[in-house]
Write a protein that holds these residues in place. Structure first.
Motif, PDB file in Angstrom:
ATOM      1  N   ILE A  12     -48.230   1.629 -23.280  1.00  0.00           N
ATOM      2  CA  ILE A  12     -46.824   1.952 -23.534  1.00  0.00           C
ATOM      3  C   ILE A  12     -46.461   3.306 -22.936  1.00  0.00           C
ATOM      4  O   ILE A  12     -45.334   3.512 -22.482  1.00  0.00           O
ATOM      5  N   ARG A  13     -47.404   4.225 -22.865  1.00  0.00           N
ATOM      6  CA  ARG A  13     -47.145   5.509 -22.190  1.00  0.00           C
ATOM      7  C   ARG A  13     -46.935   5.287 -20.692  1.00  0.00           C
ATOM      8  O   ARG A  13     -46.064   5.913 -20.080  1.00  0.00           O
ATOM      9  N   GLU A  14     -47.716   4.386 -20.117  1.00  0.00           N
ATOM     10  CA  GLU A  14     -47.542   4.058 -18.699  1.00  0.00           C
ATOM     11  C   GLU A  14     -46.194   3.366 -18.477  1.00  0.00           C
ATOM     12  O   GLU A  14     -45.496   3.634 -17.498  1.00  0.00           O
ATOM     13  N   TYR A  21     -40.870  -0.965 -30.651  1.00  0.00           N
ATOM     14  CA  TYR A  21     -40.599   0.457 -30.456  1.00  0.00           C
ATOM     15  C   TYR A  21     -39.098   0.710 -30.468  1.00  0.00           C
ATOM     16  O   TYR A  21     -38.325  -0.111 -29.975  1.00  0.00           O
ATOM     17  N   LYS A  22     -38.690   1.846 -30.998  1.00  0.00           N
ATOM     18  CA  LYS A  22     -37.310   2.285 -30.867  1.00  0.00           C
ATOM     19  C   LYS A  22     -37.147   2.844 -29.461  1.00  0.00           C
ATOM     20  O   LYS A  22     -38.072   3.467 -28.922  1.00  0.00           O
ATOM     21  N   ILE A  40     -42.662   6.627 -29.388  1.00  0.00           N
ATOM     22  CA  ILE A  40     -43.998   6.175 -29.772  1.00  0.00           C
ATOM     23  C   ILE A  40     -44.351   6.856 -31.087  1.00  0.00           C
ATOM     24  O   ILE A  40     -44.276   8.081 -31.205  1.00  0.00           O
ATOM     25  N   ASP A  41     -44.720   6.043 -32.070  1.00  0.00           N
ATOM     26  CA  ASP A  41     -45.007   6.561 -33.418  1.00  0.00           C
ATOM     27  C   ASP A  41     -46.020   7.636 -33.407  1.00  0.00           C
ATOM     28  O   ASP A  41     -46.948   7.871 -32.992  1.00  0.00           O
TER      29      ASP A  41
END
Length: 93
Positions: A74-76, A25-26, A92-93
């Protein structure tokens, strides 16, 4: 040549040496010290097996535990990081 590559990947997958649960992820982080804190917050998120965050490249490589939803995890992780540094961002893409 492509068939040999696929065959090799299939063999490695059968031996458990390929994990499809890795994503890059960026990120946006202001300093190296903050990057280290964010890396630890991501690593401590349930569902994350391992994570490395590079301040120099502004990228985070995350390896997820088997059977989890990477998008939810990844949101968490992003939520956990924002508790520490509000200006941090994972794209997040």
């Amino acid at each position: 040549m492509l068939d040999k590559t696929r065959l090799k990947q299939t063999r490695l997958k059968q031996k458990g040496k390929i994990n499809k649960m890795k994503k890059t992820y960026k990120v946006d982080v202001d300093c190296a010290a903050c990057a280290e804190k964010m890396q630890e917050a991501i690593k401590n998120t349930k569902g994350v097996k391992d994570a490395t965050l590079s301040f120099m490249t502004l990228k985070c490589k995350v390896e997820f535990e088997d059977g989890v939803d990477p998008d939810a995890v990844i949101r968490e992780a992003r939520t956990n990081c924002k508790k520490i540094e509000d200006e941090f961002e994972i794209f997040i893409d």
